[in-house]
Design a protein around this motif. Structure first.
Motif, PDB file in Angstrom:
ATOM      1  N   GLY A 182      30.746  34.960  37.111  1.00 28.64           N
ATOM      2  CA  GLY A 182      31.775  34.018  36.721  1.00 28.64           C
ATOM      3  C   GLY A 182      31.212  32.609  36.618  1.00 28.64           C
ATOM      4  O   GLY A 182      30.039  32.359  36.905  1.00 28.64           O
ATOM      5  N   SER A 185      40.141  42.353  40.825  1.00 25.76           N
ATOM      6  CA  SER A 185      40.411  41.556  39.630  1.00 25.76           C
ATOM      7  C   SER A 185      39.590  40.270  39.665  1.00 25.76           C
ATOM      8  O   SER A 185      38.744  40.068  40.538  1.00 25.76           O
ATOM      9  N   ALA A 186      39.869  39.376  38.734  1.00 23.69           N
ATOM     10  CA  ALA A 186      39.152  38.102  38.632  1.00 23.69           C
ATOM     11  C   ALA A 186      39.326  37.230  39.862  1.00 23.69           C
ATOM     12  O   ALA A 186      38.478  36.388  40.165  1.00 23.69           O
ATOM     13  N   LYS A 245      35.351  29.838  39.248  1.00 25.31           N
ATOM     14  CA  LYS A 245      35.590  30.643  40.438  1.00 25.31           C
ATOM     15  C   LYS A 245      35.012  29.941  41.663  1.00 25.31           C
ATOM     16  O   LYS A 245      34.047  29.183  41.573  1.00 25.31           O
ATOM     17  N   SER A 249      32.151  40.565  42.289  1.00 26.41           N
ATOM     18  CA  SER A 249      31.694  41.593  41.338  1.00 26.41           C
ATOM     19  C   SER A 249      30.423  42.277  41.817  1.00 26.41           C
ATOM     20  O   SER A 249      30.262  43.504  41.673  1.00 26.41           O
ATOM     21  N   GLU A 292      34.919  34.168  45.343  1.00 26.20           N
ATOM     22  CA  GLU A 292      35.288  34.953  44.160  1.00 26.20           C
ATOM     23  C   GLU A 292      34.043  35.347  43.374  1.00 26.20           C
ATOM     24  O   GLU A 292      33.970  36.447  42.816  1.00 26.20           O
ATOM     25  N   SER A 334      32.343  42.438  35.117  1.00 32.15           N
ATOM     26  CA  SER A 334      32.821  41.058  35.153  1.00 32.15           C
ATOM     27  C   SER A 334      34.242  41.104  35.680  1.00 32.15           C
ATOM     28  O   SER A 334      35.002  42.030  35.360  1.00 32.15           O
ATOM     29  N   ASP A 335      34.613  40.139  36.522  1.00 31.84           N
ATOM     30  CA  ASP A 335      35.925  40.139  37.158  1.00 31.84           C
ATOM     31  C   ASP A 335      36.194  41.444  37.905  1.00 31.84           C
ATOM     32  O   ASP A 335      37.312  41.954  37.931  1.00 31.84           O
TER      33      ASP A 335
END
Length: 319
Positions: free
Chosen positions: A221, A5-6, A258, A266, A262, A285-286
Motif C-alpha cells: 500500500g 480487507s484494505a 495506509k 498483506s 495496515e 494487495s489489500d
C-alpha cells in the motif's frame, strides 16, 4: 469472500493465525526501526514464534527492534544477521551464517529495498542498484536458504514485497542496466525491480510446487513514515506523475495512504493464511489476491528472469 480487507491491520492478522506462528522460525529482510519489516517482526512476537531472524546492514538500526521484541515476549529468540543485498558476497555470507545456526525457516519475508534512486548507481557487482537490492540480492538469498525452507515443509512460505509500482516498467531483459546508466530513469528502474519481484514469486511457485513450498508477492500500500522515500524530491514526484499517467497507473492522489499496521497486513496474510495454499504465485494487495498485467506473470518472462538472475549471481538453481 476474504475476511480481510484494505483496512485490516497486522495485529488482526496475527491474532487470527496465532497457531500458525507459535514455534515457527521467521526470517525478515529490511527490519530497521520504523520500517514495515520491523513492525511485522514486532507483531509476530506477540504470538510466540521460536525465532525471528532480522537481516540488515546496520545492527544499530535493528537493535531497538530486537529490544521491543524482547520486551513483548522474552521467550522469542530474536537475532540480527548482517546482510547487504547490494553485495553478493554479503548475501552468501549471511546465508551461510543462517544455515549454520538454525534447523529450518518456516517463512521468509523479503521486505528490504530501495526506491527511485535519482542518479544511476551500481551495486558492488556492477548491477543497477534497485535491481540489485530489490531483486537480485533476494533471488540469491532465497535460493541459498532453500534447504532450510525445505526442512520446514510442507507449508514453508516465501513472500516477496513488490508494489503497484510494477506498473511503471516491465523487466528490460535486453537492457536491464540502462546502457550502464546512459539512459537511466529512476522510476523505470524501480518499476523493473518490482516487476521482477512478482515474476520471481511466480517462478518459485512453479518450481517448488512438488515440495509444498509456497511463494507470494504483495503490494503493501501507499505508506508514509518509512525510510523508503529517502531519494524522492519534488522533481521525482513530478516525473512519477508523468510516467504513471503514461502507463495507466493510479495516481498517488487517488490512493488512500495506509498506516504501518495496515501496511504489514498483506504480507502477514500471504505468510499465514492456509486458504492461499492453492494460489501460490499470486499477487496480493489489500489482503486479497489481485490480477497483474500480463508481463508480470507471463511464463516466458518468468523463465527469462530466472536465467538472467542466475547469470548475474553466477550460480544455477534447479528444483
Amino acid at each position: 469472500m476474504s475476511r480481510f480487507s484494505a483496512t485490516t491491520t497486522g495485529p488482526e492478522v496475527v491474532n487470527a493465525f496465532r497457531e500458525q506462528i507459535n514455534g515457527k522460525t521467521f526470517v525478515i529482510t529490511g527490519p530497521s526501526a520504523k520500517s514495515l519489516g520491523a513492525e511485522t517482526a514486532i507483531m509476530l512476537a506477540a504470538a510466540n514464534p521460536k525465532h525471528i531472524l532480522l537481516l540488515g546492514r546496520s545492527e544499530s538500526k535493528i537493535k531497538p527492534v530486537i529490544e521491543q521484541i524482547n520486551a513483548i515476549n522474552p521467550a522469542v529468540d530474536a537475532r540480527f544477521y548482517h546482510l547487504d543485498l547490494s553485495s553478493l558476497d554479503s548475501v552468501r555470507s549471511s546465508a551461510q551464517n543462517i544455515n549454520a545456526s538454525i534447523d529450518k525457516v518456516d517463512v521468509l519475508i523479503n521486505y528490504a529495498g530501495v526506491m527511485a534512486v535519482k542518479e544511476f548507481e551500481t551495486s558492488k557487482d556492477g548491477i543497477e542498484i534497485q535491481f540489485a537490492a530489490n531483486h537480485i540480492g533476494h533471488f540469491l538469498l532465497t535460493n541459498l536458504l532453500m534447504p532450510k525452507l525445505e526442512a520446514a515443509s510442507p507449508g514453508a512460505r516465501i513472500i516477496n514485497v513488490s508494489s503497484v509500482g510494477y506498473l511503471l516498467s516491465e523487466v528490460r531483459f535486453d537492457d536491464w542496466n540502462f546502457h550502464d546508466g546512459k539512459c537511466y530513469i529512476q522510476w523505470l528502474a524501480y518499476g523493473q525491480s518490482k516487476t521482477a519481484n512478482i515474476l520471481f514469486s511466480v517462478g518459485l511457485a512453479a518450481r517448488l510446487k512438488k515440495r509444498a513450498i509456497y511463494s507470494f508477492s504483495i503490494h503493501p500500500g501507499l505508506i508514509f513514515g518509512t525510510n523508503l522515500g529517502t531519494h524522492i524530491d519534488d522533481e521525482s514526484f513530478e516525473l512519477l506523475g508523468k510516467i504513471s499517467q503514461e502507463r495507466g497507473m493510479p495516481a498517488l492522489q487517488d490512493q488512500k495512504p495506509k498506516s504501518l499496521p495496515e501496511g504489514c497486513a498483506s504480507a502477514l496474510v500471504a505468510a499465514l493464511d492456509d486458504s492461499l495454499q492453492g494460489a501460490s504465485g499470486a499477487f496480493l494487495s489489500d489482503c486479497v489476491t489481485q490480477n497483474t498485467r500480463a508481463y508480470a506473470h507471463d511464463v516466458d518472462n518468468v523463465e527469462k528472469l530466472w536465467q538472467l538472475s542466475e547469470e548475474l549471481v553466477g550460480q544455477k538453481f534447479s528444483y
